[in-house]
Scaffold this motif. Structure first.
Motif, PDB file in Angstrom:
ATOM      1  N   VAL A  55      13.874 -33.299   6.849  1.00 18.54           N
ATOM      2  CA  VAL A  55      12.710 -32.466   7.155  1.00 18.54           C
ATOM      3  C   VAL A  55      11.474 -33.118   6.549  1.00 18.54           C
ATOM      4  O   VAL A  55      11.422 -33.386   5.345  1.00 18.54           O
ATOM      5  CB  VAL A  55      12.893 -31.045   6.599  1.00 18.54           C
ATOM      6  N   ALA A  56      10.479 -33.378   7.412  1.00 17.91           N
ATOM      7  CA  ALA A  56       9.236 -33.998   6.948  1.00 17.91           C
ATOM      8  C   ALA A  56       8.208 -32.946   6.555  1.00 17.91           C
ATOM      9  O   ALA A  56       7.616 -33.015   5.472  1.00 17.91           O
ATOM     10  CB  ALA A  56       8.673 -34.916   8.027  1.00 17.91           C
ATOM     11  N   THR A  57       7.994 -31.975   7.432  1.00 17.53           N
ATOM     12  CA  THR A  57       7.018 -30.912   7.160  1.00 17.53           C
ATOM     13  C   THR A  57       7.502 -29.597   7.744  1.00 17.53           C
ATOM     14  O   THR A  57       8.337 -29.565   8.654  1.00 17.53           O
ATOM     15  CB  THR A  57       5.632 -31.228   7.755  1.00 17.53           C
ATOM     16  N   VAL A  58       6.955 -28.513   7.217  1.00 19.91           N
ATOM     17  CA  VAL A  58       7.193 -27.167   7.746  1.00 19.91           C
ATOM     18  C   VAL A  58       5.835 -26.543   8.012  1.00 19.91           C
ATOM     19  O   VAL A  58       4.966 -26.527   7.139  1.00 19.91           O
ATOM     20  CB  VAL A  58       7.985 -26.291   6.752  1.00 19.91           C
ATOM     21  N   GLY A  59       5.638 -26.082   9.227  1.00 18.88           N
ATOM     22  CA  GLY A  59       4.341 -25.511   9.592  1.00 18.88           C
ATOM     23  C   GLY A  59       4.499 -24.273  10.449  1.00 18.88           C
ATOM     24  O   GLY A  59       5.610 -23.758  10.639  1.00 18.88           O
ATOM     25  N   LYS A  60       3.365 -23.810  10.966  1.00 20.36           N
ATOM     26  CA  LYS A  60       3.347 -22.619  11.815  1.00 20.36           C
ATOM     27  C   LYS A  60       2.687 -22.927  13.144  1.00 20.36           C
ATOM     28  O   LYS A  60       1.718 -23.680  13.215  1.00 20.36           O
ATOM     29  CB  LYS A  60       2.591 -21.478  11.130  1.00 20.36           C
ATOM     30  N   SER A  61       3.216 -22.303  14.184  1.00 20.50           N
ATOM     31  CA  SER A  61       2.592 -22.313  15.495  1.00 20.50           C
ATOM     32  C   SER A  61       2.368 -20.850  15.858  1.00 20.50           C
ATOM     33  O   SER A  61       3.256 -20.176  16.369  1.00 20.50           O
ATOM     34  CB  SER A  61       3.488 -22.998  16.531  1.00 20.50           C
ATOM     35  N   GLY A  62       1.167 -20.356  15.558  1.00 17.33           N
ATOM     36  CA  GLY A  62       0.924 -18.928  15.677  1.00 17.33           C
ATOM     37  C   GLY A  62       1.687 -18.209  14.581  1.00 17.33           C
ATOM     38  O   GLY A  62       1.531 -18.503  13.402  1.00 17.33           O
TER      39      GLY A  62
END
Length: 225
Positions: A195-202
């Motif tokens: 896992v490189a990054t954890v983000g949000k889409s909405g």
């Protein structure tokens, strides 16, 4: 000489002045207040010989209170959902650097072994894996033997057909399985990547893997130690 303006005409702030509050006639609170005002007026002016039906009035008031309760519950649920999503984001952020296995045939080899898998629709007498380089050249083929229905897992150590370690880079994996009835199936392939990054889409969480894939947490089949 310049004219002096009339300072007495300038409006002054008066804290005792009455401010007008604009009511929202569509809000449950204002509707309830208006209903009670109308109810009081009707009771004061009702015909003594033909009084109003108190049961009907009580039912209407109960319905208004029910709507108000539902609105408050919706507000509470929205707040609770927002908190849960925030907690999920914090928890998911701790997976950065860990290996996640998700559907996809892309392999990013960086010198360490890669966990891969195939989801078999039925029992298989033979499961064969083929690994190709980015230019489409086959670099390794292996017969993994028989496999049971479900997730058939194995590890690719980055070796070619001659047992030599391949250079770092991208490779692709394909799986072919022969069922106990002698039919050939092409199962869904799963490969692992850090896992490189954890983000949000909405409001939705997204996990970006080191091999470039972006997946939802629900699409991760397995976490690899």
């Amino acid at each position: 000489m310049a004219a002096i303006s009339n300072l007495s005409q300038i409006k002054k702030y008066d804290p005792t002045a009455i401010t007008t509050t604009v009511n929202d006639p569509t809000s449950t609170k204002d509707m309830t207040q208006n209903f009670l005002k109308m109810l009081t007026a009707q009771l004061q002016n009702q015909d003594p010989m033909n009084p109003m039906d108190s049961a009907g009035m009580t039912s209407q008031l109960a319905q208004l209170n029910m709507v108000d309760g539902i609105n408050k519950m919706n507000t509470s649920m929205t707040s609770m959902l927002s908190q849960i999503q925030s907690n999920d984001f914090v928890n998911m952020s701790t997976t950065v650097g860990k290996k996640a296995m998700a559907a996809g045939n892309k392999i990013l080899f960086s010198g360490e072994s890669v966990n891969v898998a195939a989801k078999l629709d039925s029992d298989a007498t033979s499961v064969k894996a083929t690994i190709k380089a980015a230019d489409g050249t086959t670099v390794a083929e292996t017969d993994l033997g028989a496999g049971s229905q479900g997730l058939f897992k194995f590890i690719w150590d980055g070796l070619d057909g001659a047992g030599k370690v391949l250079p770092s880079g991208f490779y692709t994996l394909s799986i072919a399985a022969e069922t106990t009835e002698g039919k050939t199936q092409t199962p869904t392939v799963y490969t692992s990547s850090r896992v490189a990054t954890v983000g949000k889409s909405g409001a939705n969480l997204e996990v970006t893997l080191a091999d470039g894939r972006t997946v939802k947490p629900t699409e991760i089949e397995q976490w690899v130690a």
